[in-house]
Design an enzyme around this catalytic site. Sequence first.
Site, PDB file in Angstrom:
ATOM      1  N   GLY A 197       0.806  -1.213   0.000  1.00 37.79           N
ATOM      2  CA  GLY A 197       0.000   0.000   0.000  1.00 37.79           C
ATOM      3  C   GLY A 197       0.840   1.264   0.000  1.00 37.79           C
ATOM      4  O   GLY A 197       2.032   1.220  -0.305  1.00 37.79           O
ATOM      5  N   LEU A 225       0.499   3.730  -2.102  1.00 35.49           N
ATOM      6  CA  LEU A 225       0.942   3.617  -3.499  1.00 35.49           C
ATOM      7  C   LEU A 225       1.419   4.950  -4.071  1.00 35.49           C
ATOM      8  O   LEU A 225       0.807   5.987  -3.857  1.00 35.49           O
ATOM      9  CB  LEU A 225      -0.221   3.072  -4.339  1.00 35.49           C
ATOM     10  CG  LEU A 225      -0.793   1.733  -3.832  1.00 35.49           C
ATOM     11  CD1 LEU A 225      -1.977   1.306  -4.696  1.00 35.49           C
ATOM     12  CD2 LEU A 225       0.273   0.649  -3.791  1.00 35.49           C
ATOM     13  N   HIS A 226       2.541   4.891  -4.768  1.00 41.91           N
ATOM     14  CA  HIS A 226       3.077   6.062  -5.458  1.00 41.91           C
ATOM     15  C   HIS A 226       3.289   5.712  -6.925  1.00 41.91           C
ATOM     16  O   HIS A 226       2.970   4.581  -7.350  1.00 41.91           O
ATOM     17  CB  HIS A 226       4.379   6.533  -4.787  1.00 41.91           C
ATOM     18  CG  HIS A 226       5.366   5.430  -4.574  1.00 41.91           C
ATOM     19  ND1 HIS A 226       6.012   4.809  -5.619  1.00 41.91           N
ATOM     20  CD2 HIS A 226       5.793   4.807  -3.453  1.00 41.91           C
ATOM     21  CE1 HIS A 226       6.803   3.868  -5.148  1.00 41.91           C
ATOM     22  NE2 HIS A 226       6.689   3.831  -3.831  1.00 41.91           N
ATOM     23  N   GLY A 251       5.726   4.839  -8.572  1.00 43.69           N
ATOM     24  CA  GLY A 251       6.519   3.630  -8.798  1.00 43.69           C
ATOM     25  C   GLY A 251       5.623   2.402  -8.852  1.00 43.69           C
ATOM     26  O   GLY A 251       5.711   1.583  -9.768  1.00 43.69           O
ATOM     27  N   HIS A 252       4.721   2.280  -7.862  1.00 42.00           N
ATOM     28  CA  HIS A 252       3.788   1.152  -7.866  1.00 42.00           C
ATOM     29  C   HIS A 252       2.894   1.200  -9.113  1.00 42.00           C
ATOM     30  O   HIS A 252       2.656   0.194  -9.760  1.00 42.00           O
ATOM     31  CB  HIS A 252       2.847   1.204  -6.658  1.00 42.00           C
ATOM     32  CG  HIS A 252       3.508   1.025  -5.335  1.00 42.00           C
ATOM     33  ND1 HIS A 252       3.658   2.044  -4.430  1.00 42.00           N
ATOM     34  CD2 HIS A 252       4.043  -0.070  -4.759  1.00 42.00           C
ATOM     35  CE1 HIS A 252       4.256   1.592  -3.348  1.00 42.00           C
ATOM     36  NE2 HIS A 252       4.506   0.310  -3.512  1.00 42.00           N
ATOM     37  N   MET A 289      11.638   6.471  -6.163  1.00 45.00           N
ATOM     38  CA  MET A 289      10.392   6.620  -5.398  1.00 45.00           C
ATOM     39  C   MET A 289      10.229   5.490  -4.397  1.00 45.00           C
ATOM     40  O   MET A 289      10.539   4.340  -4.700  1.00 45.00           O
ATOM     41  CB  MET A 289       9.213   6.634  -6.349  1.00 45.00           C
ATOM     42  CG  MET A 289       9.192   7.904  -7.134  1.00 45.00           C
ATOM     43  SD  MET A 289       7.562   8.286  -7.727  1.00 45.00           S
ATOM     44  CE  MET A 289       7.959   9.766  -8.657  1.00 45.00           C
ATOM     45  N   SER A 315       7.851   4.499  -0.516  1.00 43.15           N
ATOM     46  CA  SER A 315       6.915   4.935   0.528  1.00 43.15           C
ATOM     47  C   SER A 315       7.680   5.583   1.678  1.00 43.15           C
ATOM     48  O   SER A 315       7.143   6.410   2.405  1.00 43.15           O
ATOM     49  CB  SER A 315       6.131   3.742   1.062  1.00 43.15           C
ATOM     50  OG  SER A 315       5.452   3.123   0.006  1.00 43.15           O
TER      51      SER A 315
END
Length: 282
Positions: free
Chosen positions: A31, A33-34, A36-37, A186, A188
């Site tokens: 989770g 999420l940015h 990158g995800h 990136m 989290s």
Amino acid sequence: MKVIQQPLLIQKELIALKNTGKRIGLIPTMGNLHKGHLSLFQLAQSNCDVLVGSIFVNPMQFGANEDLDKYPRTLENDIKKLTELGVDYLFTPTEEIIYPIGTKTNTSVEVNRLTSRLCGYSRPEHFRGVATVVNILFNILQPDVVVFGKKDYQQYLILSAMVKDLFLPIEIIGGDIVREENGLAMSSRNKFLTEQQKEEASSLRKILLNSAKEIEDGILNFERIKQRAIEQLKRRKFKVDYLEICNKTTLEDANKEDKELLIACAAWLGKPRLLDNIEVSI
Ligand code: PAF
């Protein structure tokens, strides 16, 4: 997007889709999420018919002194982002569902060799937690294709080895690192950097790029390149966990015959431990 917490419920739906010939793609995440995800979801999208995400902050992969409680949990926002992206299913199990008797499970999955290097130095239990939860997710969701980000290059390599060694019928794809404008990978954990630290953190990328250039230019004294990079990081206030120049497949120290290398680094800047790496071909 269907958000489902119960393993048997989502499994039933996905198996029904598989039985009609659909190819299931999975992105396992914790989770927060940015971009990158999201790039991993986009990569999977062009390789599958049904796109599935999972969000589970996995306690088994956090060490006793690590940031499990502080790990950012932003489910509502994450759901919004994945819905906008056109994700079909999101699996959001609770800790009790995944570990009904707690994280001291009867069964765990251990990948050898690759796990003892790099992040394995300072996080000896970490990859057992990762391999175990990823196996659990694979068994519940039965994906045909899974994308892992190459910022966690060692994790990507370990899980690819696990799939191969255990003959799991799954294709693993590695997604390229997505970076901030200043080059910072990136993550989290970047949330824990101050604005000034975010700028300072960009030097990690620059130092790795310099090391890569030296190797590409034919300088093969890896130990000297490594020590110089570590010195530069220390001067910029990083506390270096490791910086290694290694064979990209085995993660063993690089030697002069190796053609495909990885320069990988983990270093703290203030609170967060930052990871970055660069693949180098000679
Ligand atoms: O990379 C991550 O976010 C986690 O290690 C993973 C693969 C979702 C397993 O918990």
